[in-house]
Design a protein around this motif. Structure first.
Motif, PDB file in Angstrom:
ATOM      1  N   VAL A  13       1.024  -1.544  -0.254  1.00 16.83           N
ATOM      2  CA  VAL A  13       0.168   0.283   0.242  1.00 16.83           C
ATOM      3  C   VAL A  13       0.685   1.377  -0.025  1.00 16.83           C
ATOM      4  O   VAL A  13       0.359   2.502   0.091  1.00 16.83           O
ATOM      5  N   GLY A  14       2.086   0.958  -0.239  1.00 17.57           N
ATOM      6  CA  GLY A  14       3.286   2.331  -0.433  1.00 17.57           C
ATOM      7  C   GLY A  14       3.854   2.746   0.641  1.00 17.57           C
ATOM      8  O   GLY A  14       4.021   4.234   0.452  1.00 17.57           O
ATOM      9  N   ILE A  15       3.785   2.344   1.435  1.00 16.64           N
ATOM     10  CA  ILE A  15       4.468   2.744   2.766  1.00 16.64           C
ATOM     11  C   ILE A  15       5.723   1.442   3.290  1.00 16.64           C
ATOM     12  O   ILE A  15       5.995   0.266   3.408  1.00 16.64           O
ATOM     13  N   GLY A  16       7.055   2.793   1.883  1.00 22.03           N
ATOM     14  CA  GLY A  16       8.429   1.381   2.446  1.00 22.03           C
ATOM     15  C   GLY A  16       8.964   2.400   3.155  1.00 22.03           C
ATOM     16  O   GLY A  16       8.738   3.399   3.890  1.00 22.03           O
ATOM     17  N   PRO A  17      10.694   1.787   3.765  1.00 21.74           N
ATOM     18  CA  PRO A  17      11.252   2.181   3.993  1.00 21.74           C
ATOM     19  C   PRO A  17      11.698   4.272   4.521  1.00 21.74           C
ATOM     20  O   PRO A  17      11.457   4.603   3.169  1.00 21.74           O
ATOM     21  N   GLY A  18      11.707   4.436   5.124  1.00 25.21           N
ATOM     22  CA  GLY A  18      11.363   6.006   6.340  1.00 25.21           C
ATOM     23  C   GLY A  18      10.174   6.790   6.093  1.00 25.21           C
ATOM     24  O   GLY A  18      10.612   7.594   6.731  1.00 25.21           O
ATOM     25  N   ALA A  19       9.417   5.627   6.330  1.00 29.29           N
ATOM     26  CA  ALA A  19       8.437   5.645   6.829  1.00 29.29           C
ATOM     27  C   ALA A  19       8.161   5.802   8.265  1.00 29.29           C
ATOM     28  O   ALA A  19       9.071   4.963   8.462  1.00 29.29           O
ATOM     29  N   ARG A  20       7.348   6.558   8.748  1.00 32.34           N
ATOM     30  CA  ARG A  20       7.448   6.760  10.468  1.00 32.34           C
ATOM     31  C   ARG A  20       6.278   5.578  11.203  1.00 32.34           C
ATOM     32  O   ARG A  20       4.902   5.624  10.804  1.00 32.34           O
ATOM     33  N   LEU A  21       6.570   4.415  12.282  1.00 29.19           N
ATOM     34  CA  LEU A  21       5.694   3.677  12.275  1.00 29.19           C
ATOM     35  C   LEU A  21       5.523   3.516  13.814  1.00 29.19           C
ATOM     36  O   LEU A  21       6.847   4.325  14.678  1.00 29.19           O
ATOM     37  N   LEU A  22       4.411   3.359  14.386  1.00 31.95           N
ATOM     38  CA  LEU A  22       4.509   2.942  15.972  1.00 31.95           C
ATOM     39  C   LEU A  22       4.312   1.562  16.081  1.00 31.95           C
ATOM     40  O   LEU A  22       3.568   0.189  15.126  1.00 31.95           O
ATOM     41  N   ASP A  23       4.994   0.582  17.019  1.00 34.12           N
ATOM     42  CA  ASP A  23       5.159  -0.748  17.029  1.00 34.12           C
ATOM     43  C   ASP A  23       4.443   0.355  18.193  1.00 34.12           C
ATOM     44  O   ASP A  23       4.785   0.096  20.224  1.00 34.12           O
ATOM     45  N   ALA A  24       3.210  -0.771  18.453  1.00 34.63           N
ATOM     46  CA  ALA A  24       2.343  -0.055  19.096  1.00 34.63           C
ATOM     47  C   ALA A  24       2.333  -1.832  20.369  1.00 34.63           C
ATOM     48  O   ALA A  24       1.161  -2.810  20.175  1.00 34.63           O
ATOM     49  N   GLY A  25       2.514  -1.766  21.597  1.00 39.37           N
ATOM     50  CA  GLY A  25       2.871  -3.247  22.472  1.00 39.37           C
ATOM     51  C   GLY A  25       3.629  -3.439  21.823  1.00 39.37           C
ATOM     52  O   GLY A  25       4.205  -4.816  21.531  1.00 39.37           O
ATOM     53  N   CYS A  26       5.015  -2.860  21.823  1.00 36.32           N
ATOM     54  CA  CYS A  26       6.418  -3.308  21.308  1.00 36.32           C
ATOM     55  C   CYS A  26       7.297  -4.510  22.212  1.00 36.32           C
ATOM     56  O   CYS A  26       8.248  -5.195  21.776  1.00 36.32           O
ATOM     57  N   GLY A  27       6.256  -4.601  23.458  1.00 39.04           N
ATOM     58  CA  GLY A  27       7.280  -5.565  24.758  1.00 39.04           C
ATOM     59  C   GLY A  27       8.752  -5.376  24.124  1.00 39.04           C
ATOM     60  O   GLY A  27       9.251  -4.121  24.738  1.00 39.04           O
ATOM     61  N   THR A  28       9.276  -6.224  24.290  1.00 42.51           N
ATOM     62  CA  THR A  28      11.263  -5.909  23.993  1.00 42.51           C
ATOM     63  C   THR A  28      11.811  -5.718  23.234  1.00 42.51           C
ATOM     64  O   THR A  28      12.633  -5.049  22.933  1.00 42.51           O
ATOM     65  N   GLY A  29      10.805  -4.989  22.254  1.00 43.83           N
ATOM     66  CA  GLY A  29      11.470  -3.933  20.637  1.00 43.83           C
ATOM     67  C   GLY A  29      11.699  -4.657  20.084  1.00 43.83           C
ATOM     68  O   GLY A  29      13.030  -4.455  18.887  1.00 43.83           O
ATOM     69  N   ARG A  30      12.032  -6.653  19.887  1.00 40.81           N
ATOM     70  CA  ARG A  30      12.428  -7.303  18.669  1.00 40.81           C
ATOM     71  C   ARG A  30      12.242  -6.890  17.426  1.00 40.81           C
ATOM     72  O   ARG A  30      12.871  -7.031  16.308  1.00 40.81           O
ATOM     73  N   TYR A  31      10.632  -6.889  16.868  1.00 40.46           N
ATOM     74  CA  TYR A  31       9.467  -6.764  16.016  1.00 40.46           C
ATOM     75  C   TYR A  31      10.447  -5.662  15.717  1.00 40.46           C
ATOM     76  O   TYR A  31      10.602  -4.947  14.460  1.00 40.46           O
ATOM     77  N   ALA A  32      10.657  -4.197  16.180  1.00 39.51           N
ATOM     78  CA  ALA A  32      10.308  -3.047  16.085  1.00 39.51           C
ATOM     79  C   ALA A  32      11.993  -2.752  15.679  1.00 39.51           C
ATOM     80  O   ALA A  32      12.358  -1.871  14.489  1.00 39.51           O
TER      81      ALA A  32
END
Length: 271
Positions: A56-75
């Motif tokens: 949907v056109g949201i690639g590298p450089g986009a601003r993301l929020l990891d909601a419920g990020c836990g320990t941050g592995r995925y972030a």
């Protein structure tokens, strides 16, 4: 599907694991061992999420929020792919680990039902946390909160437990047992779950054995509510989202999760 307007949503207490004052040991006193116990690789999930976002056109450089990020592995994995990621979680202990992984990220301890971050994002990613929202009221509150933090045309990638598959998986009771060597001693972790009346009831135990002191044992009971595809579609629609795809996800050896990509394209529907 037919839309139900003016529905009187029921209200029951959400599980403590969704709250900023959570007492769940896995997120608090044993949060330091979370990545050792839940050792599933983050790569497959991040690859699927990035593929959805880029579709949907949201690639590298986009601003993301990891909601419920836990320990941050995925972030951290999303950051390594070129995204600018902020962090929010209800657990201060888990969030501190995530902030160590992404020291330049904005990090906030917050309840997802009541986010007030003062920022807008291109996308929000949310893995698993929405299962902890037990009532329809609270589920809608989280999705409305997400909508208020996205730009027009922004996206959410979220995953939740599938109700029908969860019923089969937990119907005859379910047990996980793990014994993990940690820098603080040997940690024995067990989790027993059962499915009743649309809910998953779970009992967890952590026993830390140091060899020099008596074992340290903690236990905790909590409840999760899996989702149907119809519930996802309805709650997202009410929050102003248009669902793009809902697909089965299997990245931890089970197929009880749904991965959903949805786009914000209008204001929420008054309730």
């Amino acid at each position: 599907m037919a839309r139900r307007r003016g529905r009187a949503w029921e209200h029951v207490r959400v599980s403590w694991s969704a709250s900023a004052d959570s007492a769940r040991p896995f997120y608090g006193s044993f949060g330091w061992a979370y990545d050792l116990v839940v050792a599933a690789p983050e790569g497959p999930w991040v690859a699927a999420a990035c593929a959805d976002l880029q579709s949907v056109g949201i690639g590298p450089g986009a601003r993301l929020l990891d909601a419920g990020c836990g320990t941050g592995r995925y972030a951290a994995a999303l950051g390594a792919r070129g995204y600018s990621v902020d962090l929010v979680d209800a657990s201060a202990e888990l969030l501190s680990q995530a902030a160590d992984r992404l020291p330049r990220a904005n990090a906030r301890v917050a309840d997802l039902r009541e986010l007030e971050l003062g920022r807008h994002y291109d996308a929000i990613v949310c893995r698993g946390v929405l299962n902890d929202m037990i009532s329809d009221v609270e589920r809608q509150a989280v999705l409305n909160s997400f909508a208020s933090h996205l730009r027009s045309g922004g996206a959410i990638v979220l995953d939740v437990r599938d109700r029908d598959v969860s019923e089969r998986r937990y119907g005859d009771n379910y047990r996980i047992e793990k014994l993990v060597d940690t820098p603080r001693g040997t940690l024995a972790f067990t989790a027993d779950g059962k499915f009743e009346h649309g809910l998953i009831y779970t009992h967890e135990e952590h026993e830390l054995r140091t060899g020099t002191e008596p074992p340290r044992l903690t236990s905790y009971d909590f409840t999760m509510r899996p989702w149907t595809r119809e519930e996802l579609d309805e709650h997202l629609w009410l929050a102003g989202f248009r669902v793009q795809t809902i697909t089965e996800l299997n990245d931890r050896g089970s197929n009880d999760r749904l991965l959903c990509l949805t786009i914000l394209d209008r204001t929420p529907v008054p309730q």
